[in-house]
Design a protein around this motif. Structure first.
Motif, PDB file in Angstrom:
ATOM      1  N   PRO A 102      23.514  40.193  42.184  1.00  0.00           N
ATOM      2  CA  PRO A 102      22.509  39.119  42.188  1.00  0.00           C
ATOM      3  C   PRO A 102      23.151  37.733  42.251  1.00  0.00           C
ATOM      4  O   PRO A 102      24.328  37.557  41.937  1.00  0.00           O
ATOM      5  N   THR A 103      22.380  36.772  42.658  1.00  0.00           N
ATOM      6  CA  THR A 103      22.839  35.386  42.656  1.00  0.00           C
ATOM      7  C   THR A 103      23.239  35.000  41.233  1.00  0.00           C
ATOM      8  O   THR A 103      22.532  35.291  40.273  1.00  0.00           O
ATOM      9  N   GLY A 104      24.381  34.353  41.130  1.00  0.00           N
ATOM     10  CA  GLY A 104      24.931  34.025  39.817  1.00  0.00           C
ATOM     11  C   GLY A 104      26.122  34.892  39.474  1.00  0.00           C
ATOM     12  O   GLY A 104      26.948  34.506  38.635  1.00  0.00           O
ATOM     13  N   ASP A 105      26.211  36.046  40.125  1.00  0.00           N
ATOM     14  CA  ASP A 105      27.412  36.886  40.022  1.00  0.00           C
ATOM     15  C   ASP A 105      28.268  36.502  41.232  1.00  0.00           C
ATOM     16  O   ASP A 105      28.194  37.111  42.294  1.00  0.00           O
ATOM     17  N   TRP A 106      29.061  35.469  41.063  1.00  0.00           N
ATOM     18  CA  TRP A 106      29.719  34.812  42.181  1.00  0.00           C
ATOM     19  C   TRP A 106      30.840  35.650  42.794  1.00  0.00           C
ATOM     20  O   TRP A 106      31.316  36.608  42.186  1.00  0.00           O
ATOM     21  N   SER A 107      31.264  35.231  43.973  1.00  0.00           N
ATOM     22  CA  SER A 107      32.144  36.061  44.798  1.00  0.00           C
ATOM     23  C   SER A 107      33.635  35.751  44.653  1.00  0.00           C
ATOM     24  O   SER A 107      34.462  36.655  44.724  1.00  0.00           O
ATOM     25  N   PHE A 108      33.988  34.474  44.479  1.00  0.00           N
ATOM     26  CA  PHE A 108      35.402  34.078  44.503  1.00  0.00           C
ATOM     27  C   PHE A 108      35.910  33.730  43.111  1.00  0.00           C
ATOM     28  O   PHE A 108      35.318  32.908  42.428  1.00  0.00           O
ATOM     29  N   PRO A 109      37.044  34.351  42.702  1.00  0.00           N
ATOM     30  CA  PRO A 109      37.784  35.448  43.338  1.00  0.00           C
ATOM     31  C   PRO A 109      37.205  36.797  42.923  1.00  0.00           C
ATOM     32  O   PRO A 109      36.333  36.858  42.057  1.00  0.00           O
ATOM     33  N   SER A 110      37.726  37.860  43.512  1.00  0.00           N
ATOM     34  CA  SER A 110      37.256  39.206  43.175  1.00  0.00           C
ATOM     35  C   SER A 110      37.837  39.663  41.842  1.00  0.00           C
ATOM     36  O   SER A 110      39.052  39.694  41.666  1.00  0.00           O
ATOM     37  N   ASN A 111      36.965  40.009  40.907  1.00  0.00           N
ATOM     38  CA  ASN A 111      37.436  40.531  39.615  1.00  0.00           C
ATOM     39  C   ASN A 111      38.182  41.848  39.792  1.00  0.00           C
ATOM     40  O   ASN A 111      39.210  42.091  39.152  1.00  0.00           O
ATOM     41  N   HIS A 112      37.645  42.722  40.647  1.00  0.00           N
ATOM     42  CA  HIS A 112      38.290  44.017  40.861  1.00  0.00           C
ATOM     43  C   HIS A 112      39.691  43.849  41.430  1.00  0.00           C
ATOM     44  O   HIS A 112      40.638  44.517  40.997  1.00  0.00           O
ATOM     45  N   ALA A 113      39.832  42.950  42.407  1.00  0.00           N
ATOM     46  CA  ALA A 113      41.149  42.717  42.992  1.00  0.00           C
ATOM     47  C   ALA A 113      42.090  42.081  41.973  1.00  0.00           C
ATOM     48  O   ALA A 113      43.290  42.378  41.946  1.00  0.00           O
ATOM     49  N   THR A 114      41.557  41.206  41.124  1.00  0.00           N
ATOM     50  CA  THR A 114      42.378  40.595  40.077  1.00  0.00           C
ATOM     51  C   THR A 114      42.907  41.656  39.124  1.00  0.00           C
ATOM     52  O   THR A 114      44.098  41.675  38.790  1.00  0.00           O
ATOM     53  N   ILE A 115      42.034  42.547  38.684  1.00  0.00           N
ATOM     54  CA  ILE A 115      42.448  43.627  37.789  1.00  0.00           C
ATOM     55  C   ILE A 115      43.466  44.527  38.480  1.00  0.00           C
ATOM     56  O   ILE A 115      44.471  44.938  37.872  1.00  0.00           O
ATOM     57  N   ALA A 116      43.222  44.825  39.750  1.00  0.00           N
ATOM     58  CA  ALA A 116      44.141  45.685  40.493  1.00  0.00           C
ATOM     59  C   ALA A 116      45.514  45.039  40.632  1.00  0.00           C
ATOM     60  O   ALA A 116      46.544  45.694  40.419  1.00  0.00           O
ATOM     61  N   GLY A 117      45.549  43.759  40.994  1.00  0.00           N
ATOM     62  CA  GLY A 117      46.825  43.062  41.137  1.00  0.00           C
ATOM     63  C   GLY A 117      47.572  42.983  39.828  1.00  0.00           C
ATOM     64  O   GLY A 117      48.795  43.195  39.767  1.00  0.00           O
ATOM     65  N   ALA A 118      46.845  42.669  38.755  1.00  0.00           N
ATOM     66  CA  ALA A 118      47.472  42.572  37.434  1.00  0.00           C
ATOM     67  C   ALA A 118      47.996  43.926  36.982  1.00  0.00           C
ATOM     68  O   ALA A 118      49.112  44.043  36.458  1.00  0.00           O
ATOM     69  N   SER A 119      47.210  44.966  37.183  1.00  0.00           N
ATOM     70  CA  SER A 119      47.619  46.311  36.767  1.00  0.00           C
ATOM     71  C   SER A 119      48.847  46.777  37.536  1.00  0.00           C
ATOM     72  O   SER A 119      49.792  47.330  36.956  1.00  0.00           O
ATOM     73  N   ALA A 120      48.834  46.556  38.849  1.00  0.00           N
ATOM     74  CA  ALA A 120      49.958  46.997  39.681  1.00  0.00           C
ATOM     75  C   ALA A 120      51.264  46.341  39.243  1.00  0.00           C
ATOM     76  O   ALA A 120      52.303  47.014  39.130  1.00  0.00           O
ATOM     77  N   VAL A 121      51.222  45.045  38.970  1.00  0.00           N
ATOM     78  CA  VAL A 121      52.441  44.319  38.600  1.00  0.00           C
ATOM     79  C   VAL A 121      52.908  44.688  37.201  1.00  0.00           C
ATOM     80  O   VAL A 121      54.100  44.941  36.980  1.00  0.00           O
ATOM     81  N   THR A 122      52.003  44.733  36.245  1.00  0.00           N
ATOM     82  CA  THR A 122      52.429  45.011  34.869  1.00  0.00           C
ATOM     83  C   THR A 122      52.917  46.448  34.705  1.00  0.00           C
ATOM     84  O   THR A 122      53.863  46.700  33.953  1.00  0.00           O
ATOM     85  N   LEU A 123      52.294  47.387  35.408  1.00  0.00           N
ATOM     86  CA  LEU A 123      52.795  48.755  35.364  1.00  0.00           C
ATOM     87  C   LEU A 123      54.186  48.849  35.974  1.00  0.00           C
ATOM     88  O   LEU A 123      55.036  49.608  35.504  1.00  0.00           O
ATOM     89  N   ALA A 124      54.428  48.057  37.011  1.00  0.00           N
ATOM     90  CA  ALA A 124      55.761  48.029  37.618  1.00  0.00           C
ATOM     91  C   ALA A 124      56.782  47.402  36.678  1.00  0.00           C
ATOM     92  O   ALA A 124      57.973  47.741  36.728  1.00  0.00           O
ATOM     93  N   LEU A 125      56.346  46.480  35.814  1.00  0.00           N
ATOM     94  CA  LEU A 125      57.256  45.892  34.832  1.00  0.00           C
ATOM     95  C   LEU A 125      57.674  46.926  33.786  1.00  0.00           C
ATOM     96  O   LEU A 125      58.759  46.840  33.215  1.00  0.00           O
ATOM     97  N   ILE A 126      56.799  47.881  33.538  1.00  0.00           N
ATOM     98  CA  ILE A 126      57.124  48.956  32.596  1.00  0.00           C
ATOM     99  C   ILE A 126      58.140  49.911  33.221  1.00  0.00           C
ATOM    100  O   ILE A 126      59.125  50.308  32.587  1.00  0.00           O
ATOM    101  N   ARG A 127      57.876  50.267  34.466  1.00  0.00           N
ATOM    102  CA  ARG A 127      58.774  51.182  35.182  1.00  0.00           C
ATOM    103  C   ARG A 127      58.752  50.820  36.664  1.00  0.00           C
ATOM    104  O   ARG A 127      57.739  51.009  37.342  1.00  0.00           O
ATOM    105  N   ARG A 128      59.849  50.288  37.164  1.00  0.00           N
ATOM    106  CA  ARG A 128      59.860  49.721  38.513  1.00  0.00           C
ATOM    107  C   ARG A 128      59.445  50.689  39.599  1.00  0.00           C
ATOM    108  O   ARG A 128      58.738  50.323  40.540  1.00  0.00           O
TER     109      ARG A 128
END
Length: 217
Positions: A102-128
Motif C-alpha cells: 500500500p501507499t506509505g510502504d515506500w520503495s527505496f531502498p529495498s528492505n529485503h535487499a538490505t537484509i540480504a546484503g547485510a546477511s551475506a557480508v556478515t556471514l562471510a565475516l564469520i567464515r570467508r
C-alpha cells in the motif's frame, strides 16, 4: 523522489510474466523464504562458533544484530525518500506477481535487499568460504524483488550496498567489546550462560588438567 529505470523494470517484469507458472511461484516463495534461510544460517554459525575462539563467537553473535541495524537504517531512509512502489507508479507495466504494497510502504531502498546484503557480508565475516553461497543467495533475493514487481532495480542495488556497508561497519565497531563480553560469559559459573556461549576451542590435555573445574564440566 524517483529515479529513471522504468524501462528496465518493465523489461524484467515482462520477462517474469513470460516464465512458466512454476518459476513464478518459486520466485514468489523465495523472495520471502530467503530471509528465513539467512536466519537458519545465522543459527548454524552461532552453534558452530560455540567451539571457536571468543572473537569468532562474538562475530557470530554480532552478525544478526548488525543485520537488524542495517534494516533499521533502510527503514529510516524509506521515510526520507518516500518513493512510490513501481507496481503503482510505472506506466504501461504488467501487473506485479506479488501484491503491491500500500501507499506509505515506500520503495527505496529495498528492505529485503538490505537484509540480504547485510546477511551475506556478515556471514562471510564469520567464515570467508561461505561467501560463495551467501553472495549468490543475496543477489537472487534482490533480483526476486524486481521479478515479482515490488521494487525498482535501483531499490535493490541500494539495499544490497547499504546492508553490506552498515552491517560490516557494525561488526567492526562491536567486535572488541563483544569479544570481551564473550570471554566474561565463558568464565561464568552459570551453566545456562556457559551453554549459550559454548566451551570454546578444545584445550590440549595438559592445559585441560590445570583448567578450573567449572570449565571441565
Amino acid at each position: 523522489m524517483t529515479f529513471e529505470d522504468d524501462e528496465l523494470y518493465r523489461d524484467i517484469t515482462g520477462f517474469a510474466h513470460d516464465t512458466p507458472t512454476w518459476v513464478q511461484h518459486t520466485v514468489e516463495v523465495w523472495t520471502e523464504a530467503g530471509i528465513l534461510l539467512f536466519g537458519a544460517l545465522f543459527v548454524a554459525a552461532w552453534w558452530r562458533s560455540r567451539r571457536g575462539s571468543s572473537q569468532a563467537f562474538a562475530i557470530a553473535v554480532l552478525a544478526p544484530v548488525a543485520t537488524v541495524v542495517a534494516y533499521v537504517c533502510s527503514e529510516l531512509l524509506k521515510s526520507g525518500f518516500t518513493e512510490e512502489r513501481p507496481c503503482r507508479a510505472v506506466a504501461a507495466a504488467v501487473p506485479s506477481l506479488a501484491e503491491c504494497p500500500p501507499t506509505g510502504d515506500w520503495s527505496f531502498p529495498s528492505n529485503h535487499a538490505t537484509i540480504a546484503g547485510a546477511s551475506a557480508v556478515t556471514l562471510a565475516l564469520i567464515r570467508r568460504v561461505i561467501v560463495w553461497l551467501t553472495a549468490p543467495l543475496a543477489l537472487l533475493m534482490a533480483f526476486s524483488r524486481i521479478f515479482v514487481g515490488v521494487h525498482y532495480p535501483h531499490d535493490v542495488a541500494a539495499g544490497l550496498l547499504l546492508g553490506a556497508v552498515v552491517a560490516a561497519t557494525a561488526v567492526h565497531l562491536g567486535r572488541r567489546p563483544a569479544t570481551r563480553l564473550a570471554e566474561a560469559m565463558r568464565a561464568s559459573p552459570a551453566p545456562a550462560v556457559r551453554w549459550l556461549t559454548g566451551p570454546g576451542p578444545a584445550m590440549p590435555p595438559a592445559a585441560a588438567a590445570y583448567a578450573p573445574s567449572h570449565r571441565r564440566r
